[in-house]
Structure formats: structure tokens, C-alpha cells
Enzyme design. Structure first.
Site, PDB file in Angstrom:
ATOM      1  N   ILE A 191     -22.578   8.757  -5.864  1.00 31.97           N
ATOM      2  CA  ILE A 191     -21.683   9.759  -5.272  1.00 31.97           C
ATOM      3  C   ILE A 191     -22.324  11.143  -5.319  1.00 31.97           C
ATOM      4  O   ILE A 191     -22.357  11.865  -4.319  1.00 31.97           O
ATOM      5  CB  ILE A 191     -20.314   9.764  -5.999  1.00 31.97           C
ATOM      6  N   CYS A 234     -12.056   3.526   0.044  1.00 30.78           N
ATOM      7  CA  CYS A 234     -13.245   3.395   0.894  1.00 30.78           C
ATOM      8  C   CYS A 234     -13.037   4.015   2.275  1.00 30.78           C
ATOM      9  O   CYS A 234     -13.829   4.843   2.726  1.00 30.78           O
ATOM     10  CB  CYS A 234     -13.619   1.917   1.016  1.00 30.78           C
ATOM     11  N   GLU A 289       0.853  -1.194   0.000  1.00 30.44           N
ATOM     12  CA  GLU A 289       0.000   0.000   0.000  1.00 30.44           C
ATOM     13  C   GLU A 289       0.885   1.238   0.000  1.00 30.44           C
ATOM     14  O   GLU A 289       1.757   1.378   0.855  1.00 30.44           O
ATOM     15  CB  GLU A 289      -0.930   0.001   1.223  1.00 30.44           C
ATOM     16  N   ALA A 311     -17.642  -1.797  -2.404  1.00 26.45           N
ATOM     17  CA  ALA A 311     -16.669  -2.309  -1.439  1.00 26.45           C
ATOM     18  C   ALA A 311     -17.009  -3.742  -1.028  1.00 26.45           C
ATOM     19  O   ALA A 311     -16.116  -4.594  -0.927  1.00 26.45           O
ATOM     20  CB  ALA A 311     -16.644  -1.398  -0.213  1.00 26.45           C
ATOM     21  N   ALA A 335     -26.144  12.207 -11.493  1.00 32.50           N
ATOM     22  CA  ALA A 335     -27.072  11.853 -10.404  1.00 32.50           C
ATOM     23  C   ALA A 335     -26.931  10.382 -10.045  1.00 32.50           C
ATOM     24  O   ALA A 335     -27.903   9.636  -9.947  1.00 32.50           O
ATOM     25  CB  ALA A 335     -28.507  12.173 -10.816  1.00 32.50           C
ATOM     26  N   GLY A 336     -25.675   9.937  -9.887  1.00 26.84           N
ATOM     27  CA  GLY A 336     -25.408   8.578  -9.415  1.00 26.84           C
ATOM     28  C   GLY A 336     -25.254   8.599  -7.900  1.00 26.84           C
ATOM     29  O   GLY A 336     -25.612   9.573  -7.227  1.00 26.84           O
ATOM     30  N   ALA A 356     -19.157  13.802 -10.651  1.00 27.40           N
ATOM     31  CA  ALA A 356     -19.468  12.454 -10.136  1.00 27.40           C
ATOM     32  C   ALA A 356     -20.081  11.632 -11.258  1.00 27.40           C
ATOM     33  O   ALA A 356     -21.234  11.234 -11.215  1.00 27.40           O
ATOM     34  CB  ALA A 356     -20.426  12.564  -8.950  1.00 27.40           C
ATOM     35  N   HIS A 359     -42.124  -6.424  16.991  1.00 27.76           N
ATOM     36  CA  HIS A 359     -42.871  -5.170  16.902  1.00 27.76           C
ATOM     37  C   HIS A 359     -42.461  -4.265  18.055  1.00 27.76           C
ATOM     38  O   HIS A 359     -42.355  -4.747  19.187  1.00 27.76           O
ATOM     39  CB  HIS A 359     -44.377  -5.457  16.996  1.00 27.76           C
ATOM     40  N   ARG A 375     -16.505   5.972 -12.154  1.00 29.81           N
ATOM     41  CA  ARG A 375     -15.120   5.676 -11.805  1.00 29.81           C
ATOM     42  C   ARG A 375     -14.551   4.666 -12.800  1.00 29.81           C
ATOM     43  O   ARG A 375     -15.311   3.935 -13.447  1.00 29.81           O
ATOM     44  CB  ARG A 375     -15.047   5.109 -10.373  1.00 29.81           C
TER      45      ARG A 375
HETATM   46  P1  NAI Z   1     -22.468   6.449 -11.337  1.00 29.04           P
HETATM   47  O1  NAI Z   1     -22.045   5.640 -12.494  1.00 29.04           O
HETATM   48  O2  NAI Z   1     -23.261   5.842 -10.233  1.00 29.04           O
HETATM   49  O3  NAI Z   1     -23.291   7.722 -11.858  1.00 29.04           O
HETATM   50  C1  NAI Z   1     -22.760   8.640 -12.785  1.00 29.04           C
HETATM   51  C2  NAI Z   1     -23.880   9.450 -13.407  1.00 29.04           C
HETATM   52  O4  NAI Z   1     -23.313  10.504 -14.188  1.00 29.04           O
HETATM   53  C3  NAI Z   1     -24.763   8.641 -14.347  1.00 29.04           C
HETATM   54  O5  NAI Z   1     -26.110   8.813 -13.963  1.00 29.04           O
HETATM   55  C4  NAI Z   1     -24.456   9.251 -15.718  1.00 29.04           C
HETATM   56  O6  NAI Z   1     -25.587   9.215 -16.588  1.00 29.04           O
HETATM   57  C5  NAI Z   1     -24.065  10.676 -15.360  1.00 29.04           C
HETATM   58  N1  NAI Z   1     -23.217  11.363 -16.362  1.00 29.04           N
HETATM   59  C6  NAI Z   1     -22.139  10.856 -17.016  1.00 29.04           C
HETATM   60  N2  NAI Z   1     -21.622  11.809 -17.840  1.00 29.04           N
HETATM   61  C7  NAI Z   1     -22.366  12.933 -17.706  1.00 29.04           C
HETATM   62  C8  NAI Z   1     -22.327  14.243 -18.286  1.00 29.04           C
HETATM   63  N3  NAI Z   1     -21.376  14.614 -19.176  1.00 29.04           N
HETATM   64  N4  NAI Z   1     -23.246  15.156 -17.923  1.00 29.04           N
HETATM   65  C9  NAI Z   1     -24.218  14.816 -17.023  1.00 29.04           C
HETATM   66  N5  NAI Z   1     -24.297  13.585 -16.436  1.00 29.04           N
HETATM   67  C10 NAI Z   1     -23.379  12.654 -16.766  1.00 29.04           C
HETATM   68  O7  NAI Z   1     -21.091   7.095 -10.797  1.00 29.04           O
HETATM   69  P2  NAI Z   1     -20.670   7.731  -9.398  1.00 29.04           P
HETATM   70  O8  NAI Z   1     -21.830   8.292  -8.668  1.00 29.04           O
HETATM   71  O9  NAI Z   1     -19.544   8.635  -9.757  1.00 29.04           O
HETATM   72  O10 NAI Z   1     -20.141   6.479  -8.588  1.00 29.04           O
HETATM   73  C11 NAI Z   1     -19.005   5.747  -9.058  1.00 29.04           C
HETATM   74  C12 NAI Z   1     -18.987   4.351  -8.506  1.00 29.04           C
HETATM   75  O11 NAI Z   1     -18.772   4.356  -7.120  1.00 29.04           O
HETATM   76  C13 NAI Z   1     -20.283   3.629  -8.773  1.00 29.04           C
HETATM   77  O12 NAI Z   1     -19.984   2.378  -9.314  1.00 29.04           O
HETATM   78  C14 NAI Z   1     -20.907   3.494  -7.411  1.00 29.04           C
HETATM   79  O13 NAI Z   1     -21.644   2.297  -7.299  1.00 29.04           O
HETATM   80  C15 NAI Z   1     -19.713   3.521  -6.474  1.00 29.04           C
HETATM   81  N6  NAI Z   1     -20.112   4.087  -5.188  1.00 29.04           N
HETATM   82  C16 NAI Z   1     -20.961   3.404  -4.390  1.00 29.04           C
HETATM   83  C17 NAI Z   1     -21.412   3.944  -3.210  1.00 29.04           C
HETATM   84  C18 NAI Z   1     -22.382   3.166  -2.383  1.00 29.04           C
HETATM   85  O14 NAI Z   1     -22.527   1.983  -2.601  1.00 29.04           O
HETATM   86  N7  NAI Z   1     -23.071   3.787  -1.442  1.00 29.04           N
HETATM   87  C19 NAI Z   1     -20.983   5.267  -2.773  1.00 29.04           C
HETATM   88  C20 NAI Z   1     -20.123   5.903  -3.690  1.00 29.04           C
HETATM   89  C21 NAI Z   1     -19.698   5.323  -4.840  1.00 29.04           C
END
Ligand code: NAI
Length: 462
Positions: free
Chosen positions: A180, A42, A33, A317, A177-178, A266, A441, A269
Site C-alpha cells: 500500500i 477492493c 452488505e 483479493a 514500505a509494503g 500503511a 515476437h 491490515r
Molecule cells: P504490509 O504488511 O505489506 O507492509 C507494512 C510495512 O510497514 C512493513 O514493511 C512493516 O515492516 C512496516 N511497519 C510496521 N510498523 C511500522 C512502524 N511503526 N514504523 C515503520 N514501519 C512500520 O502492509 P500494507 O502495505 O499496509 O498492506 C496491507 C495488506 O494489503 C497486505 O497484506 C497487502 O498484501 C494487501 N494489499 C495488496 C495489494 C496488492 O496485492 N497489490 C495492494 C494493497 C494492499
């Protein structure tokens, strides 16, 4: 004689779990690391720090919106941002130190530095070359770049910079709107930032059940987040006092711009594969740049395995952890296995969103006969007592066999409730099995049982 039975490259949830399991199985193990602390993205700049900020900002929201209703007449707290970041950093420290402790306990050597693989059976860290019978690559992922947008981690940030801003911004544009974008967007919205989310698609959280997507977006709007949907961000100009984000509306083909103090990118990744020496070794990649493995996490080069975000599958993760344990078992001559059909996904907003298995849209596309058992948290006494009646549990079961095919929850503790459904699915349970299980309950989990009852003769409280 090799120095080690296994060298794991990367100490994120995939890597450190793989290392611990290898050691538990009697293999002499080291983990490489290069960060100053263990735990990878993470623990250091991802899941854990974001959960600390989600928790703190949620407490503020509770104080502002619900305390008076409960007869708690204190004034809403003021935010001391430096202190909040301190709390977040302490949380990180406790967790990363915890991994260090576990490494010592399991006699795992931490090889400090960035590792590469000069040849099969060798791992180079700094100037030193270590030898290992097996190498597990757990190099993780990094934010993917958006063409035309330069990240400075101050005003134009990824999730890493968003966890360490100098001050709470007055306004923020979130691109994507993913998971993150929505988790961190809701942190700042609760702290008073005007947040506008710009999303390329017409729905938030791609791949989620459509009903959850709609309900979730409605709730987030109520919490003050703004949404511009169906819009592709083209550029971010940072020459002015504010950042100017330019985007094109996909349907109307018109171009617009919006100003904000901070822009959070966001948009997904990508796997980290550079610098490992994979090309020279001839390790095969997929056309999306992930390391190609078989069902037992073997790459095409004997003795080299790969797991987690660096390979195919959801970047989660817990998926990486499962693969780490299973790969260790395969190396130890056991039968490591991961059931990719039952990997939950959770979004830690308030309320939480959780899902597992098939969505209704997927079942429709497969032409599968299914039934839906849906129960609103409005019918759950415990949820109402804590202002969390908005949301539902939606269970999908096979129309004939009643076997549970998927579940989609939005509501209180959804990220915990999902696991009883995961266990049920692992055992091939029917909705009736869940419905016939006594649930204490008053608990939120009664809503899961009610959804299961709704797959049969009907829920009681709806
Ligand atoms: P994501 O893939 O979840 O969402 C990215 C979003 O950005 C999509 O809706 C996409 O349509 C949009 N997008 C892409 N290019 C664009 C543009 N030029 N203009 C406007 N919108 C655009 O990616 P995110 O949120 O960055 O997460 C990355 C990874 O990290 C995911 O695989 C996620 O599962 C993981 N993660 C998981 C978490 C959890 O389980 N709680 C927390 C944080 C991350």
C-alpha cells in the site's frame, strides 16, 4: 425451512464471488452488505481506485518524461485533481454496478445492512433475522492501528483517505514500505508530492525476493521517493501547520522527526471480526485474531464457513476469490480446492513487481538445490521500445528435476506475465517446458521464455 441455502456476509471479492458461485451451483443465496455499494474494500477503497490513480499518474509521468523522445511535442498536461478523482470514482461506479448486475442475473438477494450471526443458521440484518443452512463469513480486513497515532483520514490517513485527499499534498510521509505504501506513495510522487517512506525493516516489501527488493528500491528512488530504513515510527503530532512524525532509528537508537502535509499509515491490515457475534457463538480465532478454519473453510461451528482476509493467509483479493469459489463448491457437495503454493503477488507500481512460489532466500533456508534463470528486460526488444528495459525475470527451478519452484519479476506488465508461470507451476512444469514453448515476437513474455532458457543451455539475448 431456511430462507436461504447460503448467506454470505460481505460483498468484497471473496464474498461476491462466493455468492455467485453458490447461485451458479443451484443454491438459494443472499449476500449481506452494509456499504452503499457492493464490492467491499477492493472495489470501493482499495485495488480498483488505486489502480485508476496509478494509471492516471503514470500517464502524466509518460507525458513529462517520454513524450518528447517519441516526437510528441505537446506540453505536459496540468493536473486537474478534482477531475482525476472523478475519473477514479467513475471507475469505482462501473465496477460496483457490475456486481449489482451480476447479483440480479444470478438471482442473489442483496440484504442491505450489517450482518451478525445470533445463532448457527441465522443471520441478523437490521431488525430482521434470516435463516440459512450455511453462512460464509467474508468480512475482510481493515487498516491496523499504530499505537500513538490517530487517524483523521484528512491529514493522517490510511489508504482510504489517501484515495480522497482534498488536494495533492506538497509533502507526504508514508509509514511502511509494503504494498500500500509503495503503490500510493508512487502515485503522489508522480503527481509532484515530496514523498518520504519510513520503514521499520532494512528492506522494502517484506517477504519478496531480495534481488527484487533491491532493484525495486533503486527504481523507486530514481522516481523521487525517499527512504528512511530501519526506523520505527513512534508518533505523529498534528497540532502544528504540518504533521510531525517522530521515529527511532533501530540500530543507532536515536530519535528523529520529519514534517509533512500528509501522513499515510500503511503498516498492515487486520481481519474484521468485531460485531459479527463470533465470541457469543464460540467461533475459534487464531492468536492473530483471524477466524480459524480447516482446509475446507469450515469454522469450528457447523454450517459456518469463513474465507478471505478474515482468515489466515495472504490478504489478497484473488486469494479470497479462490476461497470463495472453493467454499461454495464444498457447500454444494463438490471438491473445492485452493493451491496455496501458487498464489501470485503483484505490486502495481511502474514497473510492476510480481512473484509466485518460493523466493531464493526460502529455498536456501530449506537447503534445497536450485538453479536460477535470469533475464534482463534490456535484452527484450519490445521493452526497450517502450522505455521499460530496466528490470528482470528471475526463474527458480529444482536443480535436478528442473521443476519450476518460483518466479520473481520486475518490469513491464509483470503482473500479467506472472500468470504463464502460475499455469506452468499448476501443471508441475519444468523450466524446459516453458523454454520449449513458442512465444510470439515481439512481446514482453519472451523475457519469461529467455529466463527459462537461462535455466538450461542459456538465454539467446543476453
Ligand atoms: P504490509 O504488511 O505489506 O507492509 C507494512 C510495512 O510497514 C512493513 O514493511 C512493516 O515492516 C512496516 N511497519 C510496521 N510498523 C511500522 C512502524 N511503526 N514504523 C515503520 N514501519 C512500520 O502492509 P500494507 O502495505 O499496509 O498492506 C496491507 C495488506 O494489503 C497486505 O497484506 C497487502 O498484501 C494487501 N494489499 C495488496 C495489494 C496488492 O496485492 N497489490 C495492494 C494493497 C494492499
Amino acid at each position: 425451512m431456511a430462507n436461504y441455502d447460503v448467506i454470505v456476509i460481505g460483498s468484497g471479492p471473496g464474498g461476491y464471488v462466493a455468492a455467485i458461485r453458490c447461485a451458479q451451483l443451484g443454491l438459494k443465496t443472499a449476500c449481506v452488505e452494509g456499504r452503499e455499494t457492493l464490492g467491499g474494500t477492493c472495489l470501493n477503497v482499495g485495488c480498483i481506485p488505486s489502480k485508476a490513480l496509478l494509471h492516471a499518474s503514470h500517464q502524466l509521468h509518460e507525458a513529462q518524461h517520454n513524450f518528447a523522445t517519441m516526437g510528441l511535442m505537446a506540453e505536459a498536461p496540468k493536473v486537474d485533481w478534482a477531475k482525476m478523482l472523478g475519473y477514479k470514482n467513475d471507475t469505482i461506479g462501473q465496477n460496483t454496478k457490475g456486481i449489482e448486475f451480476l447479483f440480479k442475473k444470478n438471482k442473489i438477494d442483496w440484504l442491505k445492512g450489517w450482518g451478525s450471526i445470533p445463532a448457527a443458521g441465522q443471520v441478523k440484518v437490521g431488525d430482521e433475522v434470516h435463516t440459512a443452512k450455511n453462512v460464509i463469513i467474508a468480512s475482510g480486513s481493515e487498516p491496523s492501528a499504530l499505537p500513538g497515532i490517530e487517524i483523521d483520514e484528512k491529514r493522517v490517513v490510511t489508504s482510504t483517505g489517501a484515495l480522497e485527499l482534498d488536494k495533492i499534498p506538497g509533502s507526504m510521509v508514508v509509514i511502511g514500505a509494503g504494498v500500500i505504501g509503495l503503490e500510493l506513495g508512487s502515485v503522489y510522487a508522480r503527481l509532484g508530492t515530496k514523498v518520504q517512506v519510513i520503514e521499520f525493516l532494512d528492506a522494502i516489501t517484506p517477504g519478496m525476493d531480495a534481488e527484487v527488493q533491491k532493484t525495486f528500491q533503486r527504481m523507486l528512488k530514481k522516481q523521487g521517493l525517499g527512504f528512511t530504513m530501519g526506523a520505527a515510527v513512534q508518533s505523529v503530532d498534528t497540532s502544528g501547520e504540518q504533521c510531525t512524525v517522530t521515529y527511532t532509528s533501530r540500530k543507532k537508537d536515536t530519535t528523529h522527526s520529519i514534517d509533512a502535509d500528509v501522513v499515510l499509515v500503511a503498516t498492515g491490515r487486520r481481519p474484521v471480526t468485531d460485531g459479527l457475534g463470533l465470541e457469543a457463538l464460540g467461533v475459534e480465532l487464531t492468536d492473530r485474531g483471524q477466524i480459524k478454519t480447516d482446509r475446507q473453510w469450515r469454522t469450528n461451528i457447523p454450517g459456518i464457513y469463513a474465507i478471505g482476509d478474515a482468515i489466515e493467509g495472504p490478504m489478497l483479493a484473488h486469494k479470497a476469490e479462490d476461497e470463495g469459489m472453493a467454499a461454495a463448491e464444498v457447500i454444494a457437495g463438490k471438491h473445492g480446492h485452493v493451491n496455496y503454493d501458487v498464489i501470485p503477488g503483484v505490486i502495481y507500481t511502474h514497473p510492476e513487481v510480481a512473484s509466485v512460489g518460493k523466493t531464493e532466500q526460502e529455498l536456501k533456508a530449506e537447503g534445497r538445490a536450485y538453479k536460477i534463470g535470469k533475464f534482463s528486460f534490456m535484452g527484450n526488444g519490445r521493452a526497450k521500445a517502450v522505455f521499460a528495459g530496466d528490470g528482470f525475470v528471475k526463474l527458480l527451478a529444482d536443480k535436478d528435476s528442473d521443476r519450476i519452484l518460483g518466479a520473481h519479476l520486475i518490469g513491464p506488465a509483470a503482473g500479467d506475465l506472472i500468470h504463464e508461470i502460475c499455469v506452468a507451476m499448476e501443471f508441475g512444469a519444468s523450466a524446459e517446458d516453458l523454454a520449449l514453448t513458442c512465444h510470439a515476437h515481439p512481446t514482453f513474455s519472451e523475457a519469461v521464455r529467455e529466463a527459462a532458457l537461462a535455466c538450461g543451455d542459456g538465454a539467446i539475448h543476453s
